[in-house]
Design a protein around this motif. Structure first.
Motif, mmCIF file in Angstrom:
data_model
loop_
_atom_site.group_PDB
_atom_site.id
_atom_site.type_symbol
_atom_site.label_atom_id
_atom_site.label_comp_id
_atom_site.label_asym_id
_atom_site.label_seq_id
_atom_site.Cartn_x
_atom_site.Cartn_y
_atom_site.Cartn_z
ATOM 1 N N PRO B 31 66.589 -20.228 -65.652
ATOM 2 C CA PRO B 31 66.365 -19.898 -67.067
ATOM 3 C C PRO B 31 65.825 -18.482 -67.292
ATOM 4 O O PRO B 31 65.045 -17.977 -66.482
ATOM 5 C CB PRO B 31 65.302 -20.911 -67.503
ATOM 6 C CG PRO B 31 65.374 -22.024 -66.518
ATOM 7 C CD PRO B 31 65.780 -21.384 -65.224
ATOM 8 N N LEU B 32 66.256 -17.879 -68.370
ATOM 9 C CA LEU B 32 65.592 -16.690 -68.912
ATOM 10 C C LEU B 32 64.941 -17.174 -70.205
ATOM 11 O O LEU B 32 65.626 -17.446 -71.195
ATOM 12 C CB LEU B 32 66.592 -15.566 -69.187
ATOM 13 C CG LEU B 32 65.938 -14.249 -69.618
ATOM 14 C CD1 LEU B 32 65.352 -13.523 -68.410
ATOM 15 C CD2 LEU B 32 66.946 -13.337 -70.316
ATOM 16 N N ILE B 33 63.633 -17.336 -70.167
ATOM 17 C CA ILE B 33 62.915 -17.962 -71.276
ATOM 18 C C ILE B 33 62.244 -16.890 -72.126
ATOM 19 O O ILE B 33 61.477 -16.079 -71.605
ATOM 20 C CB ILE B 33 61.839 -18.940 -70.748
ATOM 21 C CG1 ILE B 33 62.473 -19.963 -69.786
ATOM 22 C CG2 ILE B 33 61.129 -19.639 -71.902
ATOM 23 C CD1 ILE B 33 61.471 -20.907 -69.140
ATOM 24 N N TYR B 50 62.694 -17.186 -64.787
ATOM 25 C CA TYR B 50 61.862 -18.236 -64.166
ATOM 26 C C TYR B 50 62.480 -18.709 -62.854
ATOM 27 O O TYR B 50 63.128 -19.755 -62.790
ATOM 28 C CB TYR B 50 61.714 -19.381 -65.161
ATOM 29 C CG TYR B 50 60.609 -20.375 -64.852
ATOM 30 C CD1 TYR B 50 59.531 -20.060 -64.034
ATOM 31 C CD2 TYR B 50 60.629 -21.639 -65.414
ATOM 32 C CE1 TYR B 50 58.529 -20.969 -63.773
ATOM 33 C CE2 TYR B 50 59.625 -22.572 -65.170
ATOM 34 C CZ TYR B 50 58.583 -22.219 -64.334
ATOM 35 O OH TYR B 50 57.582 -23.133 -64.087
ATOM 36 N N GLY B 52 61.141 -19.904 -60.289
ATOM 37 C CA GLY B 52 60.571 -21.124 -59.709
ATOM 38 C C GLY B 52 61.496 -22.321 -59.844
ATOM 39 O O GLY B 52 61.309 -23.334 -59.167
ATOM 40 N N LEU B 53 62.512 -22.222 -60.692
ATOM 41 C CA LEU B 53 63.446 -23.340 -60.841
ATOM 42 C C LEU B 53 64.659 -23.229 -59.920
ATOM 43 O O LEU B 53 65.675 -23.876 -60.132
ATOM 44 C CB LEU B 53 63.859 -23.526 -62.296
ATOM 45 C CG LEU B 53 62.716 -23.897 -63.253
ATOM 46 C CD1 LEU B 53 63.262 -24.394 -64.583
ATOM 47 C CD2 LEU B 53 61.773 -24.941 -62.666
ATOM 48 N N ASN B 54 64.538 -22.427 -58.872
ATOM 49 C CA ASN B 54 65.492 -22.538 -57.766
ATOM 50 C C ASN B 54 65.159 -23.794 -56.957
ATOM 51 O O ASN B 54 64.041 -24.303 -57.040
ATOM 52 C CB ASN B 54 65.403 -21.284 -56.876
ATOM 53 C CG ASN B 54 66.229 -20.141 -57.433
ATOM 54 O OD1 ASN B 54 67.456 -20.232 -57.495
ATOM 55 N ND2 ASN B 54 65.566 -19.081 -57.869
ATOM 56 N N ILE B 283 54.345 -22.063 -69.391
ATOM 57 C CA ILE B 283 55.086 -21.693 -68.184
ATOM 58 C C ILE B 283 54.118 -21.520 -67.016
ATOM 59 O O ILE B 283 53.178 -20.731 -67.083
ATOM 60 C CB ILE B 283 55.907 -20.410 -68.415
ATOM 61 C CG1 ILE B 283 56.955 -20.683 -69.496
ATOM 62 C CG2 ILE B 283 56.576 -19.957 -67.114
ATOM 63 C CD1 ILE B 283 57.699 -19.453 -69.956
ATOM 64 N N HIS B 318 57.445 -21.189 -58.446
ATOM 65 C CA HIS B 318 56.859 -22.202 -59.329
ATOM 66 C C HIS B 318 55.362 -22.359 -59.063
ATOM 67 O O HIS B 318 54.916 -22.224 -57.926
ATOM 68 C CB HIS B 318 57.549 -23.549 -59.116
ATOM 69 C CG HIS B 318 57.413 -24.461 -60.293
ATOM 70 N ND1 HIS B 318 56.242 -25.103 -60.608
ATOM 71 C CD2 HIS B 318 58.292 -24.809 -61.261
ATOM 72 C CE1 HIS B 318 56.411 -25.821 -61.716
ATOM 73 N NE2 HIS B 318 57.659 -25.649 -62.130
#
Lengths: 356, 356
Positions: B31-33, B50, B52-54, B283, B318
């Protein structure tokens, strides 16, 4: 183009009005990973819906974004839940994002700060009561019934609405519904939500078929399998350690309507599968998540598959959610050797020998 | 349609041949939040990439999938690295997925099993040497030079190739490059990889401009800022606790060519930002990740922005990667009250009073 999040992506299938804020942390859009190695081993076409890659690390984000957005729409300034785990993390994160207060009520026994740290970092206010979890939930219900505070535990009906979007994604990622949807069963809201989602997508003409829903409780918390509530549920899979599932009836209906089944797996099967999935496929999920794959392995052993069926296992949370279980599972200390090439090569040889 | 993973998605920009296995755990596509709350506060158009969502919880998956796929293409059966953190987790996961062995070499001092549990769960073999981290890396280099074992530390050139895909995604998600790319700097490979990616995408006509690259070291490990290696680097942000960055020169070049800067932030700024990001925006990233946003806040204080600039902060891992820091940051025990509605309502009132 940026992925817009669940409320925008699926607004035609959700209780989204013109006044609903399009709250998002870009939840959803999680990977459906084919189990390249285990498919072969199990003679199935096996996939993992890896819900641990939601922003707070579990599938709870799907329902929570919907519940918190509706709370905001209704003018609420505070949300509240009883939870010691993934629900509190998701509630706290979306409250922070939406600018709301979040109150988390927990029982005073066995407070594991590690499980709560995530909620606290997101800014939730945590209060412990001198009573058990059921009493905490009762108080949350009493307070939210009387005061302008929104209940976001699973009895909040918007939670299921948000959660059903995972079924939509599975259909899109596979080009239709799978033959089987395997899922851990604790409070039983998630199996109910998936079934609702699969039915809605078929009604909308987005998929041609429905999956058989196969849900798995942990042996020490198998209320539905036993047909009666469990007073003191016990299992290593804390996220499904629930003795009296809130969505009991809809879960049973999902299994019956789909020609599926609610079965159980043992803690030993859960932990063995937890490690097997990580070491054979590179996927690390929290122990409760492993109940879905453990259940598929059990069904396979019992002759419940013909071979080649398309099976999706839902992995509800990331393995990093429960680091203590990971550490316990790998308790062995590393081998220590002198700092020479020869010593390290000898150690590698010994390790290879030992793993044969 | 299922997202196919980085090697398939970006094969024309990567060293992918007909013989390269299309290894994937569906890394990338993170994501690009948009920072809805903090953008306003900082008078910027602020986004978080983000990472960390790998799948294993950090950006390392991007480089590792490329490195392990090339190792497989070259017929290697074993990969090896010196690492106590994110690199070992990524190496172990992709080795498991690809059916390779993974050896992780670590120093014998301060073994934190928690940090290694992820690699071990994924099936890596961990060996500790009687020596420090630099010595471990030396031995890995010696062994992999002589034996049919592939080195997957950051000196493996395929790592940077995979990592540059994050810049491609940022351009696609924003419809072009941002004005600034803010990024933590430890070993300095990531800032080098992003810069390479931004340049390649502009050359390919996929974006019109280049960002200013602003990188931030931790004060106790600011080798590049000081202009000399740090013998005993110290910082709470363990993922960037590196005294002699491997990609020093390319990082300096990225900052200079882009009219950016390599600066530093203090541990206090990192921890304050770590909590601020979680509690204000929902986040949760590991402390090292917060260095990027801490750096943006510092630059803002120093008058380095005009207002309204489009800034992307890279969040490398993350928050769940480092639960101990989270627990320490929120040390306060929850308030304990009797199990009555009145007592809980009084507690809520006291908490609200206290947070005013």
């Amino acid at each position: 183009m940026r992925y817009p999040g669940l409320l925008t992506r699926y607004k035609h299938y959700l209780p989204v009005t013109e006044r609903t804020p399009m709250l998002t942390l870009q939840e959803g859009n999680t990977p459906l990973i084919r189990a390249e190695n285990l498919s072969e081993e199990l003679d199935l076409d096996l996939y993992f819906k890896y819900e641990g890659l939601n922003p707070t690390g579990s599938f709870k984000d799907r329902g929570m974004v919907m519940a918190v957005a509706k709370a905001m729409e209704e003018g609420s300034r505070t949300i509240m839940c009883a939870s010691t785990g993934n629900t509190s993390a998701a509630a706290a994160a979306y409250a922070a994002r939406g600018g709301l207060n979040c109150i988390v009520l927990i029982p005073n026994n066995n407070i594991a700060l590690g499980k709560l740290a995530q909620a606290i970092i997101y800014g939730a206010k945590v209060i412990a009561i001198e009573g058990n979890f059921d009493r905490a939930l009762e108080i949350v219900r009493e307070i939210t019934a009387k005061h302008p505070i929104t209940l976001v535990n699973s009895v909040n009906p918007y939670r299921i609405e948000g959660q059903k979007t995972a079924a939509f994604e599975v259909c899109e990622q596979l080009g239709g519904a799978p033959d089987y949807l395997a899922i851990p069963v604790g409070n039983a809201g998630n199996i109910s939500a998936y079934w609702k989602g699969f039915k809605e997508y078929r009604e909308a003409g987005k998929s041609d078929s429905l999956p058989k829903m196969i849900g798995f409780e942990a042996e020490g918390a198998m209320a539905i399998v036993k047909g009666e509530p469990i007073t003191n549920p016990e299992t290593v899979a804390t996220a499904i350690r629930i003795g009296n599932p809130a969505s009991w009836k809809t879960a049973v209906a999902a299994a019956e309507e789909s020609d599926g089944k609610i079965d159980f797996v043992t803690d030993e099967e859960i932990l063995d599968t937890y490690k097997w999935m990580a070491s054979r496929e590179g996927i690390f999920a929290e122990p409760a998540s492993a109940a879905s794959l453990a259940g598929v392995r059990k069904r396979k052993r019992e002759g419940g598959f013909q071979g080649g069926e398309k099976v999706v296992c839902v992995l509800t949370g990331h393995g990093l959610k429960d680091p203590n279980i990971a550490i316990k599972s790998v308790q062995a200390e590393p081998m220590v050797v002198p700092d020479t090439e020869a010593a390290v090569m000898a150690a590698i040889a010994r390790l290879e020998e030992a793993s044969r």
